[in-house]
Design a protein around this motif. Structure first.
Motif, PDB file in Angstrom:
ATOM      1  N   LEU A 270      23.810 -23.761   1.500  1.00 42.27           N
ATOM      2  CA  LEU A 270      23.547 -25.081   2.073  1.00 42.27           C
ATOM      3  C   LEU A 270      24.827 -25.916   1.941  1.00 42.27           C
ATOM      4  CD1 LEU A 270      20.110 -25.404   0.322  1.00 42.27           C
ATOM      5  CD2 LEU A 270      20.344 -25.629   2.797  1.00 42.27           C
ATOM      6  N   VAL A 271      25.129 -26.701   2.953  1.00 44.51           N
ATOM      7  CA  VAL A 271      26.329 -27.556   2.915  1.00 44.51           C
ATOM      8  C   VAL A 271      25.920 -28.978   3.296  1.00 44.51           C
ATOM      9  CG1 VAL A 271      28.593 -27.999   3.963  1.00 44.51           C
ATOM     10  CG2 VAL A 271      27.895 -25.649   3.491  1.00 44.51           C
ATOM     11  N   CYS A 272      26.323 -29.938   2.470  1.00 44.81           N
ATOM     12  CA  CYS A 272      25.974 -31.350   2.727  1.00 44.81           C
ATOM     13  C   CYS A 272      27.185 -32.086   3.302  1.00 44.81           C
ATOM     14  CB  CYS A 272      25.577 -32.034   1.425  1.00 44.81           C
ATOM     15  SG  CYS A 272      24.252 -31.194   0.578  1.00 44.81           S
ATOM     16  N   VAL A 273      26.932 -32.816   4.377  1.00 44.86           N
ATOM     17  CA  VAL A 273      27.985 -33.555   5.078  1.00 44.86           C
ATOM     18  C   VAL A 273      27.474 -34.966   5.317  1.00 44.86           C
ATOM     19  CG1 VAL A 273      29.399 -33.613   7.183  1.00 44.86           C
ATOM     20  CG2 VAL A 273      28.623 -31.414   6.292  1.00 44.86           C
ATOM     21  N   ALA A 274      28.356 -35.953   5.317  1.00 48.06           N
ATOM     22  CA  ALA A 274      27.950 -37.323   5.696  1.00 48.06           C
ATOM     23  C   ALA A 274      29.226 -38.131   5.940  1.00 48.06           C
ATOM     24  CB  ALA A 274      27.083 -37.962   4.614  1.00 48.06           C
ATOM     25  N   LYS A 275      29.348 -39.255   5.273  1.00 47.17           N
ATOM     26  CA  LYS A 275      30.516 -40.152   5.317  1.00 47.17           C
ATOM     27  C   LYS A 275      31.218 -40.173   6.675  1.00 47.17           C
ATOM     28  CE  LYS A 275      31.626 -40.357   0.376  1.00 47.17           C
ATOM     29  NZ  LYS A 275      31.385 -41.692  -0.126  1.00 47.17           N
ATOM     30  N   ALA A 276      32.299 -39.367   6.833  1.00 47.69           N
ATOM     31  CA  ALA A 276      33.184 -39.501   8.004  1.00 47.69           C
ATOM     32  C   ALA A 276      32.544 -39.021   9.309  1.00 47.69           C
ATOM     33  CB  ALA A 276      34.476 -38.720   7.754  1.00 47.69           C
ATOM     34  N   LEU A 277      31.365 -38.413   9.217  1.00 46.46           N
ATOM     35  CA  LEU A 277      30.781 -37.766  10.400  1.00 46.46           C
ATOM     36  C   LEU A 277      30.538 -38.723  11.565  1.00 46.46           C
ATOM     37  CD1 LEU A 277      29.662 -35.240  11.776  1.00 46.46           C
ATOM     38  CD2 LEU A 277      27.504 -35.574  10.572  1.00 46.46           C
ATOM     39  N   SER A 278      30.267 -39.985  11.298  1.00 43.24           N
ATOM     40  CA  SER A 278      30.005 -40.875  12.435  1.00 43.24           C
ATOM     41  C   SER A 278      31.106 -41.915  12.605  1.00 43.24           C
ATOM     42  CB  SER A 278      28.655 -41.553  12.272  1.00 43.24           C
ATOM     43  OG  SER A 278      28.699 -42.396  11.148  1.00 43.24           O
ATOM     44  N   GLY A 279      32.283 -41.626  12.075  1.00 43.33           N
ATOM     45  CA  GLY A 279      33.428 -42.513  12.298  1.00 43.33           C
ATOM     46  C   GLY A 279      33.285 -43.869  11.641  1.00 43.33           C
ATOM     47  N   GLY A 280      32.387 -43.981  10.675  1.00 45.73           N
ATOM     48  CA  GLY A 280      32.248 -45.228   9.936  1.00 45.73           C
ATOM     49  C   GLY A 280      31.357 -46.259  10.606  1.00 45.73           C
ATOM     50  N   TYR A 281      30.797 -45.938  11.758  1.00 48.22           N
ATOM     51  CA  TYR A 281      29.999 -46.937  12.474  1.00 48.22           C
ATOM     52  C   TYR A 281      28.504 -46.880  12.156  1.00 48.22           C
ATOM     53  CZ  TYR A 281      33.586 -48.522  15.791  1.00 48.22           C
ATOM     54  OH  TYR A 281      34.673 -49.099  16.373  1.00 48.22           O
ATOM     55  N   VAL A 282      27.976 -45.667  12.063  1.00 49.81           N
ATOM     56  CA  VAL A 282      26.518 -45.502  11.967  1.00 49.81           C
ATOM     57  C   VAL A 282      26.222 -44.618  10.762  1.00 49.81           C
ATOM     58  CG1 VAL A 282      24.451 -44.890  13.281  1.00 49.81           C
ATOM     59  CG2 VAL A 282      26.597 -45.301  14.478  1.00 49.81           C
ATOM     60  N   PRO A 283      25.268 -45.008   9.909  1.00 46.55           N
ATOM     61  CA  PRO A 283      24.928 -44.108   8.793  1.00 46.55           C
ATOM     62  C   PRO A 283      24.451 -42.755   9.310  1.00 46.55           C
ATOM     63  CG  PRO A 283      23.877 -46.253   8.533  1.00 46.55           C
ATOM     64  CD  PRO A 283      24.477 -46.226   9.910  1.00 46.55           C
ATOM     65  N   VAL A 284      24.905 -41.704   8.646  1.00 45.34           N
ATOM     66  CA  VAL A 284      24.495 -40.359   9.067  1.00 45.34           C
ATOM     67  C   VAL A 284      24.651 -39.403   7.895  1.00 45.34           C
ATOM     68  CG1 VAL A 284      26.770 -39.569   9.876  1.00 45.34           C
ATOM     69  CG2 VAL A 284      24.719 -38.671  10.964  1.00 45.34           C
ATOM     70  N   GLY A 285      23.850 -38.372   7.894  1.00 44.08           N
ATOM     71  CA  GLY A 285      24.004 -37.306   6.912  1.00 44.08           C
ATOM     72  C   GLY A 285      23.527 -36.023   7.560  1.00 44.08           C
ATOM     73  N   ALA A 286      24.069 -34.899   7.101  1.00 42.13           N
ATOM     74  CA  ALA A 286      23.639 -33.619   7.679  1.00 42.13           C
ATOM     75  C   ALA A 286      23.590 -32.581   6.573  1.00 42.13           C
ATOM     76  CB  ALA A 286      24.613 -33.186   8.764  1.00 42.13           C
ATOM     77  N   THR A 287      22.526 -31.764   6.594  1.00 39.77           N
ATOM     78  CA  THR A 287      22.441 -30.640   5.669  1.00 39.77           C
ATOM     79  C   THR A 287      22.410 -29.375   6.503  1.00 39.77           C
ATOM     80  OG1 THR A 287      21.145 -32.049   4.221  1.00 39.77           O
ATOM     81  CG2 THR A 287      21.160 -29.686   3.707  1.00 39.77           C
ATOM     82  N   LEU A 288      23.433 -28.542   6.332  1.00 42.17           N
ATOM     83  CA  LEU A 288      23.530 -27.307   7.091  1.00 42.17           C
ATOM     84  C   LEU A 288      23.014 -26.176   6.208  1.00 42.17           C
ATOM     85  CD1 LEU A 288      25.748 -29.325   8.175  1.00 42.17           C
ATOM     86  CD2 LEU A 288      27.055 -27.320   8.831  1.00 42.17           C
ATOM     87  N   GLY A 289      22.322 -25.218   6.806  1.00 41.06           N
ATOM     88  CA  GLY A 289      21.804 -24.153   5.966  1.00 41.06           C
ATOM     89  C   GLY A 289      21.503 -22.881   6.730  1.00 41.06           C
ATOM     90  N   LYS A 290      21.140 -21.865   5.937  1.00 41.70           N
ATOM     91  CA  LYS A 290      20.825 -20.563   6.519  1.00 41.70           C
ATOM     92  C   LYS A 290      19.430 -20.591   7.138  1.00 41.70           C
ATOM     93  CE  LYS A 290      23.892 -17.893   3.609  1.00 41.70           C
ATOM     94  NZ  LYS A 290      24.054 -17.118   2.375  1.00 41.70           N
ATOM     95  N   ASP A 291      19.273 -19.776   8.150  1.00 47.78           N
ATOM     96  CA  ASP A 291      18.016 -19.710   8.898  1.00 47.78           C
ATOM     97  C   ASP A 291      16.804 -19.481   7.983  1.00 47.78           C
ATOM     98  OD1 ASP A 291      16.579 -19.371  11.503  1.00 47.78           O
ATOM     99  OD2 ASP A 291      16.236 -17.363  10.680  1.00 47.78           O
TER     100      ASP A 291
END
Ligand code: PLP
Length: 470
Positions: A270-291
């Motif tokens: 599993l990989v957690c991503v957030a912060k820079a993903l939306s260029g600082g404009y809109v809150p966002v987070g993403a959790t990537l994972g195996k099927d």
């Protein structure tokens, strides 16, 4: 009277510009009255109570038109700097398109497209859950790991930071953050890099996952080479998962798209991503994972909403995310972070021999830690010892303050009681910003070693406060 609206039409109702013009000056007072009252107090104490009027790229400007270099990037969310024109245009476009967003009972194309683009950077992963922040990305990973393995306990590293909601707080490695909020989830800390400690915990058979920052935000401490790969093997052998928290280190920050990619053969579950993903404009987070992990969580039609968020996958966040990933590719952002980061780190490392207070420079890409330590010579050692006796971390704070107040460069101390400054500027900076930072840092270090200037005056104030707070 109401300000005119577009094309001279009279504007009715809410008028943001007028409101800011009328009440903007009350900002610190309003905050003190209605929000966290300690923030304006802290800012006033260290002389950071500025009024910034506008921002662009790696700079902001105050009311007198003076520019400030941002080496903090809003704790990393401004990976592309502020107001990147491509991200901004994407947001205007998505709002102007009047999409039927968040109907909740359809499948909009934007989340699918963003997931596809994100997953292309970690081909061993299959699916994405979109939430609204870094801590939510971590909550998701913890829940998914527990559900997929059927086990309760989560391991994390000492000094870790993964966010401050209750689940993420359970894997926080600092007592200062945890105190007052117990009981938390069943959890256990292991030292970063200690495989024997990890294996000891795994043998108990109740561990769902280890969550780890490939480079810890606190102190900019990197996992030793080979640790992630070996930890992954151990975890898998014991039926547990590896969660990489790339909330701060991801999207090019460390000179690779993800920091875990620095080591060969690391494929987190599993990989957690957030912060820079939306260029600082809109809150966002993403959790990537195996099927298979997602299939365990969403195991039947009944469970379709078992993990969901009302604002998750909203069109603005998704459009901004797509624009950010396209800029990262089009503008060679990852390579720039590597090259500019190497330049800054190398030039800083050259100063270690020149300044006794400077102990080490570390990090990767544009995530750099500057560590201060005990000097050799008698007079300087005396000053250092006096500061340490009052409170650890005061010296680093004494460097951060003149960097802003005298040289107009924003940085931060990298965690409570640490003599480390962390630099996480926008990934778009170049030689001009490196030169400006080095000129300012050298001047502050000269002052520190000469024993005068704003730095030591401020140091005396800090010592008094530290002693009074005991
Ligand atoms: N994980 C890491 C590694 C972080 O650095 C942070 C925030 O600094 C978080 C999680 C939490 O992110 P957020 O503040 O968006 O909840």
């Amino acid at each position: 009277m109401a300000a005119p609206g577009p094309e001279g039409t009279p504007r009715r109702g809410f008028d943001l510009a007028a409101l800011l013009a009328e009440r903007g000056a009350e900002r610190y007072e309003l905050h003190a009255r209605h929000l966290n009252h300690q923030l304006p107090r802290v800012l006033r104490t260290i002389g950071f109570d500025k009024v910034y009027e506008r921002a662009d790229g790696a700079y902001f400007w105050d009311a007198d038109g003076q520019d400030y270099l941002d080496m903090l990037a809003g704790f990393g969310v401004m990976g592309l700097g502020r107001h990147h024109p491509v991200v901004r245009a994407a947001l205007h476009d998505v709002i102007d398109a009047s999409l039927a967003d968040l109907t909740r009972f359809d499948c909009s194309p934007l989340p699918g497209l963003l997931a596809e683009k994100l997953l292309a950077h970690s081909p061993h992963l299959d699916r994405v859950f979109f939430g609204n922040s870094g801590t939510e990305a971590v909550e998701t990973a913890l829940k998914f790991a527990r559900c997929a393995t059927g086990r309760p306990r989560v391991l994390y590293c000492e000094h870790a930071f993964h966010g401050l909601t209750t689940g993420a707080l359970s894997v926080n490695g600092e007592a200062g953050f945890r105190d007052g909020f117990a009981p938390l989830l069943p959890d256990t800390a292991v030292p970063l890099g200690d495989l024997a400690a990890l294996e000891r915990e795994l043998r108990r058979g109740d561990v769902a996952a280890l969550v780890v920052e490939p480079i810890q935000g606190k102190g900019v401490q990197e996992a030793p080479p080979g640790y992630l790969r070996a930890a992954q093997e151990l975890l898998h052998r014991h039926g547990a998962l590896l969660i990489a928290d790339e909330v701060q280190t991801g999207l090019g920050r460390t000179g690779d798209f993800y920091a875990y990619q620095h080591d060969d053969g690391v494929e987190p579950d599993l990989v957690c991503v957030a912060k820079a993903l939306s260029g600082g404009y809109v809150p966002v987070g993403a959790t990537l994972g195996k099927d298979w992990i997602f299939k365990k969580v969403y195991s039947s039609m009944d469970r379709v909403l078992v993990h969901s968020a009302s604002f998750g996958s909203n069109a603005q966040a998704m459009a901004a995310g797509l624009a950010v990933l396209s800029v990262i590719e089009d503008e060679g952002i990852v390579a720039n972070a590597r090259v500019t980061g190497d330049l800054l780190r190398t030039r800083l490392a050259e100063l270690v021999d020149r300044y006794e207070f400077l102990a080490a420079v570390r990090g990767r890409g544009l995530m750099i830690g500057i560590e201060f330590g005990r000097p050799e010579s008698l007079v300087l050692r005396g000053r250092w010892t006096m500061l340490q006796a009052a409170r650890k971390g005061l010296f680093a704070q004494m460097v951060v303050v003149p960097l802003l107040r005298k040289h107009r460069i924003l940085t931060q101390v990298s965690g409570d009681e640490l003599e480390v400054i962390k630099l996480i500027p926008p990934l778009t900076i170049g030689e001009r910003e490196v030169d400006r930072f080095l000129t300012a840092f050298t001047a502050v270090m000269d002052d520190a070693h000469a024993g005068g200037g704003l730095m030591w005056d401020f140091g005396k104030t800090l010592i008094k406060q530290a002693v009074l707070q005991r």
